[in-house]
Design an enzyme around this catalytic site. Structure first.
Site, PDB file in Angstrom:
ATOM      1  N   HIS A 278       0.837  -1.206   0.000  1.00 29.42           N
ATOM      2  CA  HIS A 278       0.000   0.000   0.000  1.00 29.42           C
ATOM      3  C   HIS A 278       0.870   1.254   0.000  1.00 29.42           C
ATOM      4  CE1 HIS A 278      -3.158   2.831   1.393  1.00 29.42           C
ATOM      5  NE2 HIS A 278      -2.168   3.334   2.113  1.00 29.42           N
ATOM      6  N   GLU A 279       1.887   1.280   0.875  1.00 31.79           N
ATOM      7  CA  GLU A 279       2.762   2.461   0.948  1.00 31.79           C
ATOM      8  C   GLU A 279       3.566   2.619  -0.344  1.00 31.79           C
ATOM      9  OE1 GLU A 279       2.375   4.523   3.259  1.00 31.79           O
ATOM     10  OE2 GLU A 279       1.053   3.244   4.437  1.00 31.79           O
ATOM     11  N   HIS A 282       1.648   4.405  -3.064  1.00 26.03           N
ATOM     12  CA  HIS A 282       1.691   5.872  -3.048  1.00 26.03           C
ATOM     13  C   HIS A 282       2.858   6.382  -3.891  1.00 26.03           C
ATOM     14  CE1 HIS A 282      -1.510   6.624  -0.268  1.00 26.03           C
ATOM     15  NE2 HIS A 282      -0.966   5.928   0.720  1.00 26.03           N
ATOM     16  N   GLU A 358      -5.668   7.283  -1.017  1.00 24.90           N
ATOM     17  CA  GLU A 358      -5.552   6.085  -0.172  1.00 24.90           C
ATOM     18  C   GLU A 358      -6.310   4.904  -0.784  1.00 24.90           C
ATOM     19  OE1 GLU A 358      -3.603   5.745   2.306  1.00 24.90           O
ATOM     20  OE2 GLU A 358      -3.014   7.845   2.513  1.00 24.90           O
ATOM     21  N   ASP A 362      -4.717   1.342  -1.912  1.00 28.45           N
ATOM     22  CA  ASP A 362      -5.285   0.053  -1.509  1.00 28.45           C
ATOM     23  C   ASP A 362      -5.481  -0.848  -2.723  1.00 28.45           C
ATOM     24  OD1 ASP A 362      -5.400   0.736   1.160  1.00 28.45           O
ATOM     25  OD2 ASP A 362      -7.530   1.255   1.148  1.00 28.45           O
TER      26      ASP A 362
END
Length: 422
Positions: A278-279, A282, A358, A362
């Site tokens: 997930h990070e 980004h 976000e 995901d």
């Protein structure tokens, strides 16, 4: 005028507090919608009755403290102007030195100290709530140390920025906002560059991830995403909190992949890999870049609007405040009040964009890992550990949440699993 200001401010604040209390504790619907009941997004399926109760209480109390503290900064800035405190701060600085590069930082220090003192009880109550509900673990002395570090870092940065700003206002009374914005752009980039290696280590100890096998797997994910990282950092947060977190921050050679030790202790390996994916999402989707670009664009508009409103405010109320010109440092609280109000007005838009980013991260993470069970499990554990409200009141969501609600996030993952099985 001073007495009337105090009475009206107190009265309005009390009414506001009562309305917010009624909204959060009685009026707002926090029940689980029928369409989510019995699904993995329903907290009743993965939280005990006691955890559900604590989650509701903790979330409401924290939201109440947020809304009580929200207008406090505005009241402080306006009060400093109306009650004549700003002129006192200015005269004190001028008695110390006639040079702007000395008396302006002194003014900023006095204003920052007053703001810190007035808001301290709210910060202390928030900390106490965190400790009482088993989220926070940090000792009072450690917490105060972090408070002092934050105060001096923010005051130092603010003193430099305000000194430069008022130099520009005095030299370019009609164009200061543009030159200030032009100087702010490289400053924002510089802060992103030094944050991981200069500021973050002042609060926590960073070390290389203690699990080399897990580090290798995370770096494999990073390599797939073309992230220029050769190590994963672990930060000791268990002495401060039971909550979990992970992030990728910084730019260029200072980019860091970071995991809190609480995340490592509470999630299994596959769940950790999903969180890291997930990070990484980004980074891949350039959310950091777009966040910076958005901040620059919003700051441009904000500086111009601030300039217009600031000059108008001094023209209309300057005499009552004892401030004749915008070049007077005693006008600073009015300028900060305007910028704070503009920031609040735009915050729902920024939070909406953040929630979209976000959700995108995901979706990237579940596509990258393909492990729906680990993804759902990680979010459920995050909810339990932080006593998160999976379905907060609408006002709380749109003014506080930079992420989709956990109910929305888990439901999305379940939908992905359903579409994958077809």
């Amino acid at each position: 005028m001073k007495k009337r200001f105090a009475v009206w401010t107190a009265g309005i604040y009390i009414v506001y507090a009562l309305i917010m209390g009624l909204y959060l504790f009685w009026w707002a619907d926090t029940g689980v919608p029928a369409s989510y009941q019995g699904t993995a997004a329903d907290p009743a399926t993965f939280m005990t009755d006691r955890e559900l109760q604590l989650s509701q209480e903790y979330s409401r109390y924290q939201s109440m403290m947020f809304f009580l503290g929200l207008p406090l900064e505005w009241v402080i800035y306006l009060g400093v102007m109306v009650l004549g405190i700003s002129k006192v701060f200015k005269k004190f600085g001028e008695r110390v030195s006639r040079f702007s590069w000395i008396n302006i930082p002194i003014y900023v220090l006095l204003l920052s100290a007053l703001t810190w003192i007035v808001t301290f009880p709210f910060d202390f109550i928030r900390r106490s709530l965190s400790i009482n509900y088993g989220i926070g673990t940090q000792s009072f002395s450690g917490w105060m140390r972090d408070q002092m570090i934050s105060f001096w870092i923010s005051t130092l940065i603010m003193a430099v920025l305000i000194t430069v700003l008022y130099v520009l206002i005095r030299r370019f009374e009609k164009r200061w906002w543009l030159y200030a914005w032009m100087l702010l752009v490289p400053f924002l980039i510089f802060m992103m560059y030094i944050q991981p290696v200069v500021i973050d280590p002042l609060y926590n100890d960073f070390s290389r991830l203690s699990n080399p096998q897990l580090e290798e797997k995370i770096l494999d994910l990073a390599e797939q995403a073309d992230i220029p990282a050769d190590r994963v950092y672990e930060v000791d947060m268990s002495e401060k909190t039971n909550a979990m977190n992970a992030y990728v921050n910084g730019i260029g050679s200072n980019l860091r992949i970071v995991l809190w030790d609480t995340t490592l202790n509470k999630l299994n390996e596959n769940e950790v890999l999903f969180i890291m994916a997930h990070e990484i999402g980004h980074y891949v989707k350039n959310h950091l870049f777009w966040m910076l670009a958005g901040s620059i664009a919003v700051t441009f508009v904000g500086m111009y609007l601030g300039y217009r409103l600031f000059h108008a405010a001094i023209r209309k109320w300057g005499d009552a405040w004892g401030v004749k010109r915008v070049t007077d440092i005693a006008s600073l609280p009015a300028l900060l009040l305007i910028f704070s109000l503009l920031s609040f007005i735009v915050s729902p838009i920024e939070l909406t964009i953040s929630r979209g980013a976000e959700k995108s991260a995901d979706e990237y993470a579940i596509e990258m890992t393909g492990d729906t069970e680990a993804a759902v499990g990680s979010f459920q554990q995050l909810t339990v550990t932080a006593l998160s409200d999976v379905h907060p009141p609408a006002l709380v969501k749109y003014l506080r949440y930079g992420h989709p609600t956990m109910m929305e996030r888990i439901s999305m993952l379940e939908s992905h699993q359903g579409s994958s099985n077809e």
